[in-house]
Motif scaffolding. Structure first.
Motif, PDB file in Angstrom:
ATOM      1  N   ASP A 309       0.735  -1.420   0.032  1.00 37.89           N
ATOM      2  CA  ASP A 309      -0.153   0.106  -0.074  1.00 37.89           C
ATOM      3  C   ASP A 309       0.903   1.320  -0.004  1.00 37.89           C
ATOM      4  O   ASP A 309       1.705   1.347   0.767  1.00 37.89           O
ATOM      5  CB  ASP A 309      -1.020   0.020   1.359  1.00 37.89           C
ATOM      6  N   GLY A 310       0.725   2.049  -0.707  1.00 33.79           N
ATOM      7  CA  GLY A 310       1.324   3.329  -1.040  1.00 33.79           C
ATOM      8  C   GLY A 310       2.546   3.316  -1.729  1.00 33.79           C
ATOM      9  O   GLY A 310       3.265   4.376  -1.691  1.00 33.79           O
ATOM     10  N   LEU A 311       2.896   2.055  -2.201  1.00 35.46           N
ATOM     11  CA  LEU A 311       4.191   2.211  -3.097  1.00 35.46           C
ATOM     12  C   LEU A 311       3.815   1.893  -4.622  1.00 35.46           C
ATOM     13  O   LEU A 311       3.426   0.924  -4.921  1.00 35.46           O
ATOM     14  CB  LEU A 311       4.722   0.744  -2.637  1.00 35.46           C
ATOM     15  N   GLU A 312       3.960   3.079  -5.119  1.00 36.99           N
ATOM     16  CA  GLU A 312       3.593   2.839  -6.564  1.00 36.99           C
ATOM     17  C   GLU A 312       4.852   2.349  -7.444  1.00 36.99           C
ATOM     18  O   GLU A 312       6.025   2.804  -7.191  1.00 36.99           O
ATOM     19  CB  GLU A 312       3.493   4.599  -6.835  1.00 36.99           C
ATOM     20  N   VAL A 313       4.355   1.640  -8.377  1.00 44.67           N
ATOM     21  CA  VAL A 313       5.404   1.155  -9.316  1.00 44.67           C
ATOM     22  C   VAL A 313       5.000   1.645 -10.719  1.00 44.67           C
ATOM     23  O   VAL A 313       4.051   1.620 -11.180  1.00 44.67           O
ATOM     24  CB  VAL A 313       5.383  -0.443  -9.463  1.00 44.67           C
ATOM     25  N   VAL A 314       6.003   2.114 -11.282  1.00 42.88           N
ATOM     26  CA  VAL A 314       5.772   3.153 -12.441  1.00 42.88           C
ATOM     27  C   VAL A 314       6.831   2.398 -13.583  1.00 42.88           C
ATOM     28  O   VAL A 314       7.786   2.499 -13.216  1.00 42.88           O
ATOM     29  CB  VAL A 314       5.886   4.658 -12.627  1.00 42.88           C
ATOM     30  N   GLY A 315       6.384   1.827 -14.883  1.00 39.96           N
ATOM     31  CA  GLY A 315       7.141   1.535 -15.924  1.00 39.96           C
ATOM     32  C   GLY A 315       6.944   2.395 -16.962  1.00 39.96           C
ATOM     33  O   GLY A 315       5.906   2.898 -17.460  1.00 39.96           O
ATOM     34  N   ILE A 316       8.185   2.821 -17.814  1.00 35.12           N
ATOM     35  CA  ILE A 316       8.096   3.549 -18.832  1.00 35.12           C
ATOM     36  C   ILE A 316       8.699   3.043 -20.085  1.00 35.12           C
ATOM     37  O   ILE A 316      10.174   2.672 -19.779  1.00 35.12           O
ATOM     38  CB  ILE A 316       8.606   4.971 -18.666  1.00 35.12           C
ATOM     39  N   GLY A 317       8.217   2.684 -21.146  1.00 34.60           N
ATOM     40  CA  GLY A 317       8.940   2.277 -22.220  1.00 34.60           C
ATOM     41  C   GLY A 317       9.609   0.917 -22.077  1.00 34.60           C
ATOM     42  O   GLY A 317      10.844   0.478 -22.580  1.00 34.60           O
ATOM     43  N   LEU A 318       9.033   0.056 -21.297  1.00 37.00           N
ATOM     44  CA  LEU A 318       9.413  -1.234 -20.959  1.00 37.00           C
ATOM     45  C   LEU A 318       8.994  -2.287 -21.881  1.00 37.00           C
ATOM     46  O   LEU A 318       8.038  -2.287 -22.495  1.00 37.00           O
ATOM     47  CB  LEU A 318       9.353  -1.815 -19.459  1.00 37.00           C
ATOM     48  N   LYS A 319       9.707  -3.198 -22.189  1.00 31.32           N
ATOM     49  CA  LYS A 319       9.581  -4.334 -23.151  1.00 31.32           C
ATOM     50  C   LYS A 319       9.809  -5.650 -22.663  1.00 31.32           C
ATOM     51  O   LYS A 319      11.019  -5.839 -22.377  1.00 31.32           O
ATOM     52  CB  LYS A 319       9.865  -4.429 -24.588  1.00 31.32           C
ATOM     53  N   ASN A 320       8.607  -6.687 -22.490  1.00 28.96           N
ATOM     54  CA  ASN A 320       9.208  -7.860 -22.032  1.00 28.96           C
ATOM     55  C   ASN A 320       9.704  -7.824 -20.419  1.00 28.96           C
ATOM     56  O   ASN A 320      10.673  -8.808 -20.405  1.00 28.96           O
ATOM     57  CB  ASN A 320      10.266  -8.887 -23.051  1.00 28.96           C
ATOM     58  N   ILE A 321       9.436  -7.141 -19.795  1.00 26.86           N
ATOM     59  CA  ILE A 321       9.849  -6.689 -18.301  1.00 26.86           C
ATOM     60  C   ILE A 321       8.602  -7.480 -17.188  1.00 26.86           C
ATOM     61  O   ILE A 321       7.568  -7.261 -17.723  1.00 26.86           O
ATOM     62  CB  ILE A 321      10.151  -5.582 -18.055  1.00 26.86           C
ATOM     63  N   MET A 322       9.248  -7.979 -16.194  1.00 27.93           N
ATOM     64  CA  MET A 322       8.217  -8.056 -14.977  1.00 27.93           C
ATOM     65  C   MET A 322       8.855  -7.660 -13.976  1.00 27.93           C
ATOM     66  O   MET A 322      10.138  -7.565 -13.674  1.00 27.93           O
ATOM     67  CB  MET A 322       8.218  -9.718 -14.702  1.00 27.93           C
ATOM     68  N   ALA A 323       8.138  -6.666 -13.411  1.00 28.77           N
ATOM     69  CA  ALA A 323       8.520  -5.921 -11.927  1.00 28.77           C
ATOM     70  C   ALA A 323       7.671  -6.099 -10.918  1.00 28.77           C
ATOM     71  O   ALA A 323       6.213  -5.949 -10.946  1.00 28.77           O
ATOM     72  CB  ALA A 323       8.697  -4.398 -12.439  1.00 28.77           C
ATOM     73  N   VAL A 324       8.011  -6.745  -9.786  1.00 35.62           N
ATOM     74  CA  VAL A 324       7.214  -7.147  -8.732  1.00 35.62           C
ATOM     75  C   VAL A 324       7.680  -6.275  -7.392  1.00 35.62           C
ATOM     76  O   VAL A 324       8.787  -6.613  -7.003  1.00 35.62           O
ATOM     77  CB  VAL A 324       6.936  -8.542  -8.436  1.00 35.62           C
ATOM     78  N   ALA A 325       7.049  -5.498  -6.669  1.00 35.60           N
ATOM     79  CA  ALA A 325       7.357  -4.826  -5.596  1.00 35.60           C
ATOM     80  C   ALA A 325       6.765  -5.233  -4.478  1.00 35.60           C
ATOM     81  O   ALA A 325       5.283  -5.509  -4.292  1.00 35.60           O
ATOM     82  CB  ALA A 325       7.089  -3.327  -5.860  1.00 35.60           C
ATOM     83  N   MET A 326       7.467  -5.772  -3.432  1.00 38.02           N
ATOM     84  CA  MET A 326       6.987  -5.680  -1.871  1.00 38.02           C
ATOM     85  C   MET A 326       7.449  -4.716  -0.992  1.00 38.02           C
ATOM     86  O   MET A 326       8.409  -4.205  -1.513  1.00 38.02           O
ATOM     87  CB  MET A 326       7.583  -7.308  -1.479  1.00 38.02           C
ATOM     88  N   PRO A 327       7.086  -4.820  -0.060  1.00 36.33           N
ATOM     89  CA  PRO A 327       7.588  -3.686   1.126  1.00 36.33           C
ATOM     90  C   PRO A 327       9.088  -3.879   1.335  1.00 36.33           C
ATOM     91  O   PRO A 327       9.782  -2.748   1.636  1.00 36.33           O
ATOM     92  CB  PRO A 327       6.775  -3.779   2.262  1.00 36.33           C
ATOM     93  N   ASP A 328       9.571  -5.040   1.226  1.00 36.69           N
ATOM     94  CA  ASP A 328      10.895  -5.270   1.558  1.00 36.69           C
ATOM     95  C   ASP A 328      12.064  -5.629   0.419  1.00 36.69           C
ATOM     96  O   ASP A 328      13.089  -5.920   0.676  1.00 36.69           O
ATOM     97  CB  ASP A 328      11.136  -6.202   2.931  1.00 36.69           C
ATOM     98  N   ALA A 329      11.349  -5.767  -0.734  1.00 35.70           N
ATOM     99  CA  ALA A 329      12.099  -6.455  -1.716  1.00 35.70           C
ATOM    100  C   ALA A 329      11.499  -6.215  -3.211  1.00 35.70           C
ATOM    101  O   ALA A 329      10.164  -6.032  -3.128  1.00 35.70           O
ATOM    102  CB  ALA A 329      12.390  -8.074  -1.728  1.00 35.70           C
ATOM    103  N   VAL A 330      12.219  -6.073  -4.203  1.00 36.75           N
ATOM    104  CA  VAL A 330      11.623  -5.685  -5.537  1.00 36.75           C
ATOM    105  C   VAL A 330      12.412  -6.445  -6.550  1.00 36.75           C
ATOM    106  O   VAL A 330      13.599  -6.745  -6.387  1.00 36.75           O
ATOM    107  CB  VAL A 330      11.916  -4.098  -5.964  1.00 36.75           C
ATOM    108  N   LEU A 331      11.735  -7.078  -7.482  1.00 38.32           N
ATOM    109  CA  LEU A 331      12.059  -7.967  -8.623  1.00 38.32           C
ATOM    110  C   LEU A 331      11.829  -7.370  -9.815  1.00 38.32           C
ATOM    111  O   LEU A 331      10.889  -6.894 -10.149  1.00 38.32           O
ATOM    112  CB  LEU A 331      11.496  -9.387  -8.520  1.00 38.32           C
ATOM    113  N   VAL A 332      13.072  -7.324 -10.596  1.00 41.10           N
ATOM    114  CA  VAL A 332      12.816  -6.706 -12.016  1.00 41.10           C
ATOM    115  C   VAL A 332      13.835  -7.586 -12.978  1.00 41.10           C
ATOM    116  O   VAL A 332      15.012  -7.617 -12.495  1.00 41.10           O
ATOM    117  CB  VAL A 332      13.407  -5.280 -12.297  1.00 41.10           C
ATOM    118  N   ALA A 333      13.206  -8.349 -14.083  1.00 46.11           N
ATOM    119  CA  ALA A 333      13.772  -9.270 -14.614  1.00 46.11           C
ATOM    120  C   ALA A 333      13.121  -9.110 -16.105  1.00 46.11           C
ATOM    121  O   ALA A 333      11.831  -8.635 -16.423  1.00 46.11           O
ATOM    122  CB  ALA A 333      13.620 -10.343 -13.949  1.00 46.11           C
ATOM    123  N   ASP A 334      13.661  -9.596 -17.189  1.00 46.85           N
ATOM    124  CA  ASP A 334      13.191 -10.118 -18.398  1.00 46.85           C
ATOM    125  C   ASP A 334      12.350 -11.183 -18.244  1.00 46.85           C
ATOM    126  O   ASP A 334      12.533 -12.062 -17.542  1.00 46.85           O
ATOM    127  CB  ASP A 334      14.271 -10.162 -19.460  1.00 46.85           C
TER     128      ASP A 334
END
Length: 471
Positions: A309-334
């Motif tokens: 809650d309150g953590l905004e994830v914004v992607g700009i110009g991404l292609k074939n990307i997965m981004a998952v945000a938790m309060p204590d960790a963030v995953l960004v990968a093809d």
């Protein structure tokens, strides 16, 4: 009646950071509002089904019963595995347990972390397999392939499958390379192996005695020497530890000759990676799927997901990307590296990062808590206690605590003093004081806890009484 046997002891490392060892993917609402475990239990319920028999780890036993009750389902037997020994010992334990009352009882063995959107169609497929199962066959359910998937095993049938009919199985095929998968998908007699099986308890036990007799003694002893604990059945640890760690496919299915397959083509996923979650989320015309406070700008074939809650994830110009945000960790990968997310878990374990295995919310029998701030000599937690639940009567060697009630009502014990606290009221727990908090109300109770002291670890607890019989 068919008894669903729900297997829910896995850790789901390929869906990190949302799925972790302390709170794996089956207990998380990955698709929709229900958890995968709840959806699985609901799918296998109705007039033709007995209450589910669940096999799980000790840490998840209260989560299992709580989630079943929240889904409006009565839990059947819950067998506690002392340690993970793979699917073969777990399934044999379930068969032995069922056979004590009805050897001919049909058992539907199902992982608890699959997605099947059309529950009625799946129940119809199960019904189609019942005659073969009653005749002594082990019936598996093969998924009609939608693409050349290399993350699944395959089933080769003796003839092209027919809806509503069981077809003899020729062989299991291990996870193939891309070229082999393409060939099998184009053929008309290959299906994905979903790890779903229907048979009688006595058929499963006969197959085990034939193909993996070494498992029968330790698993049998673990069941006969099991101890009842608050309605759960704890398998005997010593006997269970002697059982070989092996999957049911290797131990039984790949050797058995009495296997049949019922095809199922109405939609299925084991959510084995974030790419599968992306597909199930229903991407838009540009292949973008967002969950939670997430925004995609000029992106293609991308998954953006925020679980805070309150953590905004914004992607700009991404292609074939997965981004998952938790309060204590963030995953960004093809997206093409979805199966390699487990490598991140291994790397974090190597550096002793708690995010590798520990979920931000620590779920307990009475509710859950999360750490809001942690420093050298103080910690701030949010604690949520279910209606009617109570923490253990306990004390601490190294810390004192302040409790501030922000929602609901708390019954607080501090040594000999017992009192009720309402919203905006607080109490101080001196170091060494014997204390407990309870929720006597009908709504969840929320409080903020401020700990101060030289050591703030969760192992600084001396328990005197505990309604959940924890050690």
């Amino acid at each position: 009646m068919i008894t669903p046997v729900l297997l829910c002891g896995g850790s789901g490392t390929r869906l990190w950071p949302l799925s972790r060892k302390s709170y794996p993917k089956q207990f998380v609402p990955l698709v929709g509002d229900e958890t995968l475990f709840q959806a699985s239990a609901k799918r296998l319920s109705g007039p033709d089904y007995a209450p589910p028999l669940v096999l799980t780890a000790s840490d998840f036993r209260f989560i299992v019963t709580e989630q079943l009750q929240d889904a409006g389902l009565d839990p059947g037997a819950v067998l506690i595995e002392p340690e993970g020994r793979n699917t073969a010992p777990a399934i044999l334990a379930a068969a032995l347990h069922l056979a004590t009352t009805d050897p001919a009882a049909l058992m539907l063995i199902a992982p608890s972390d699959h997605v099947v959107p059309d529950a009625a169609a799946f129940r119809a497929a199960v019904a189609a397999g019942v005659p073969a199962a009653q005749a002594g066959q082990i019936v598996t359910f093969g998924i009609t392939p939608t693409h050349a998937e290399t993350a699944y095993g395959y089933l080769e049938l003796s003839a092209p499958p027919k809806d509503g009919h069981a077809t003899p199985l020729t062989r299991f095929v291990e996870k193939p390379d891309a070229a082999t998968a393409n060939v099998m998908v184009k053929a008309d007699n290959f299906l994905w192996n979903a790890g779903l099986f229907l048979c009688s308890a006595q058929t499963m036990l006969k197959a085990a005695r034939t193909h993996c007799p070494d498992l029968m003694e330790p698993v049998g002893a673990a069941v006969t020497q099991a101890k009842t604990d608050l309605g759960f059945l704890r398998l005997d640890p010593a006997a269970w530890g002697r059982a070989r760690d092996v999957s049911i496919d290797y131990a039984v299915m790949e050797q058995a000759k009495n296997l049949s397959v019922v095809p199922f083509g109405a939609g299925w996923s084991d959510l084995g990676g974030w790419d599968a979650v992306w597909r199930e989320a229903g991407p838009d015309a540009r292949g973008v799927a967002t969950t939670g406070p997430a925004t995609a700008i000029d992106c293609d074939d991308t998954l953006l997901r925020s679980e805070a809650d309150g953590l905004e994830v914004v992607g700009i110009g991404l292609k074939n990307i997965m981004a998952v945000a938790m309060p204590d960790a963030v995953l960004v990968a093809d997206m093409s590296r979805a199966q390699d997310v487990k490598l991140a878990v291994a790397a974090l374990k190597d550096k002793n990062a708690k995010q590798a295995t520990a979920f931000p919310k620590d779920h307990r029998p009475w509710g859950w808590f999360e750490t809001l701030v942690l420093a050298d000599r103080f910690q701030v937690k949010r604690i949520v206690v279910h209606p009617g639940a109570a923490l253990s009567l306990q004390s601490h060697h190294h810390r004192s605590e302040h409790w501030i009630v922000v929602e609901g009502t708390a019954r607080v014990t501090v040594d000999e003093d017992v009192k009720l606290l309402g919203e905006n009221q607080s109490v101080y727990i001196p170091l060494g004081a014997v204390h407990r908090m309870e929720n006597p109300g009908k709504v969840p109770m929320v409080l903020i806890e401020v700990q101060t002291g030289s050591y703030l670890g969760e192992d600084d607890i001396i328990r005197y009484e505990d309604i959940y019989a924890r050690e």
